[in-house]
Design an enzyme around this catalytic site. Structure first.
Site, PDB file in Angstrom:
ATOM      1  N   GLN A  99       0.843  -1.199   0.000  1.00  0.00           N
ATOM      2  CA  GLN A  99       0.000   0.000   0.000  1.00  0.00           C
ATOM      3  C   GLN A  99       0.876   1.246   0.000  1.00  0.00           C
ATOM      4  OE1 GLN A  99      -3.432  -0.651   3.042  1.00  0.00           O
ATOM      5  NE2 GLN A  99      -1.930  -2.242   3.474  1.00  0.00           N
ATOM      6  N   ASN A 100       2.192   1.059   0.139  1.00  0.00           N
ATOM      7  CA  ASN A 100       3.089   2.212   0.248  1.00  0.00           C
ATOM      8  C   ASN A 100       3.397   2.805  -1.111  1.00  0.00           C
ATOM      9  OD1 ASN A 100       3.106   1.531   2.907  1.00  0.00           O
ATOM     10  ND2 ASN A 100       5.155   0.628   2.905  1.00  0.00           N
ATOM     11  N   HIS A 117      -1.528   1.576  -4.173  1.00  0.00           N
ATOM     12  CA  HIS A 117      -1.994   2.959  -3.987  1.00  0.00           C
ATOM     13  C   HIS A 117      -1.167   3.975  -4.767  1.00  0.00           C
ATOM     14  CE1 HIS A 117      -4.073   1.738   0.087  1.00  0.00           C
ATOM     15  NE2 HIS A 117      -4.759   1.363  -0.978  1.00  0.00           N
ATOM     16  N   CYS A 125      -2.165  14.719 -14.513  1.00  0.00           N
ATOM     17  CA  CYS A 125      -3.034  15.883 -14.606  1.00  0.00           C
ATOM     18  C   CYS A 125      -4.392  15.519 -14.020  1.00  0.00           C
ATOM     19  CB  CYS A 125      -3.176  16.322 -16.059  1.00  0.00           C
ATOM     20  SG  CYS A 125      -4.238  17.768 -16.245  1.00  0.00           S
ATOM     21  N   CYS A 145      -0.290  21.709 -15.211  1.00  0.00           N
ATOM     22  CA  CYS A 145      -0.095  20.951 -16.454  1.00  0.00           C
ATOM     23  C   CYS A 145      -0.022  21.927 -17.625  1.00  0.00           C
ATOM     24  CB  CYS A 145      -1.288  20.009 -16.609  1.00  0.00           C
ATOM     25  SG  CYS A 145      -1.270  18.985 -18.085  1.00  0.00           S
ATOM     26  N   GLY A 184       3.221  -4.425   8.957  1.00  0.00           N
ATOM     27  CA  GLY A 184       3.188  -2.959   9.033  1.00  0.00           C
ATOM     28  C   GLY A 184       1.955  -2.306   8.465  1.00  0.00           C
ATOM     29  N   SER A 186      -2.286  -1.505   9.330  1.00  0.00           N
ATOM     30  CA  SER A 186      -3.389  -1.576  10.292  1.00  0.00           C
ATOM     31  C   SER A 186      -4.578  -2.339   9.723  1.00  0.00           C
ATOM     32  CB  SER A 186      -3.818  -0.164  10.683  1.00  0.00           C
ATOM     33  OG  SER A 186      -4.221   0.548   9.527  1.00  0.00           O
ATOM     34  N   GLU A 212       1.456  -3.742  17.139  1.00  0.00           N
ATOM     35  CA  GLU A 212       0.115  -3.485  17.701  1.00  0.00           C
ATOM     36  C   GLU A 212      -0.896  -4.479  17.140  1.00  0.00           C
ATOM     37  OE1 GLU A 212      -0.625  -0.537  19.532  1.00  0.00           O
ATOM     38  OE2 GLU A 212       1.372   0.388  19.329  1.00  0.00           O
TER      39      GLU A 212
END
Ligand code: BJW
Ligand code: ZN
Length: 242
Positions: A99-100, A117, A125, A145, A184, A186, A212
């Protein structure tokens, strides 16, 4: 290394490993995560900036956030967690579903990385089809642009769909793996947080690495409550020993 007993005996059978990674894997490279106190930027909630609505309301503010992150990310180095994932390619087929947007898995040498992502080096643009890759900060923000409209980071914000070709491939990899390691993240953001379900349908072993608790900790076969840079090198050692 008691925690690895679950897979140690089956290690020869592990042919396909899929990693699902999130901001936490880059935390030890000095890149803040999104949620928790880390996720505040000048008292703004990062989650409220990562939306298409925030961008149209205040493109300059959102670009200031990205400009600072660009500077931090371009100066960052992969940590022992990213490097261990890259090294595991010596022992199995490894795919990273991340997702990074920071590109650190690729910098560490991973060859099959699907960016769910988008990527911070990419811009596009907001109106026409123009796309580019830019490795510097922007002096004028928001950048414009040639067509006169505002350029935006080529990343996926809330309310936007993931790049469909990449997402479809991610589902196929997740559905076919023997071992999924979720590190890493959530797991609060959909649809990326559904990937472990596809793996589970294939009876893959699910391992979570996170200091966590997460939304899906109770679904995991093994939960390692430690950081990724501490834990992932131990997987490499385990493969080496067998
Ligand atoms: C460590 C560690 C160490 C710390 N070692 N671990 C209601 C309205 C509108 C939409 C929705 C809605 N309800 C649901 C939705 C869908 C929405 C969604 O999921 N929202 C939820 C938050 C409720 N999803 C979307 O909108 C997605 N698109 C979509 O669904 O399309 C269809 C659709 C369209 C229209 C309407 C509805 C559906 C798109 C999601 C895009 C997310 N974009 C961002 C920004 C990307 C660009 C950028 O980076 O700037 O992606 S937001 C942010 O969250 C970023 C991340 O990739 C993503 C996930 O976060 P991540 O990576 O898990 O980080 P954290 O901070 O949450 O967690 C870090 C973890 O690491 C923690 O657990 C720590 O403990 C741990 N950690 N140090 C190991 N050293
Ligand atoms: Zn344009």
């Amino acid at each position: 290394m008691k925690m690895f007993e679950l897979i140690k005996d089956h290690i020869k059978d592990i042919k396909k490993i899929v990693f699902v990674t999130g901001a936490g894997i880059s935390q030890e490279s000095g890149i803040p995560t999104f949620r928790g106190k880390d996720g505040l930027w000048r008292n703004y909630d990062a989650m409220k900036l990562a939306t298409i609505g925030a961008f149209y309301d205040n493109p300059k503010l959102v670009w200031e956030w990205y400009n600072e992150r660009r500077k931090n990310i371009f100066g960052a180095l992969p940590n022992l967690g990213h490097k261990a994932i890259a090294e595991l390619e010596k022992f199995a087929d490894v795919v990273v579903l991340t997702q990074n947007i920071d590109g650190l898995h690729q910098k560490a040498g991973s060859s099959e990385v699907l960016e769910l992502h988008g990527s911070i080096i990419k811009i596009k643009c907001s109106v026409c089809n123009f796309k580019d890759e830019i490795m510097t900060e922007f002096s004028e923000i928001p950048p414009l642009c040639k067509c006169g409209n505002i350029l935006r980071p080529d990343v996926v914000w809330f309310g936007e769909s993931l790049p469909q070709d990449i997402w479809q491939k991610a589902i196929v990899f997740a559905s076919q793996c023997d071992l999924m390691i979720i590190a890493g993240t959530s797991l609060v953001v959909s649809p990326a947080n559904t990937l472990p379900i596809y793996a589970k349908q294939n009876n893959a072993v699910l391992i979570e690495i996170n200091p966590e608790n997460t939304e899906m900790s109770s679904e995991m076969d093994l939960v390692i409550r430690n950081t990724s840079a501490t834990t992932l090198p131990k997987f490499v050692s385990m493969f080496k020993e067998n």
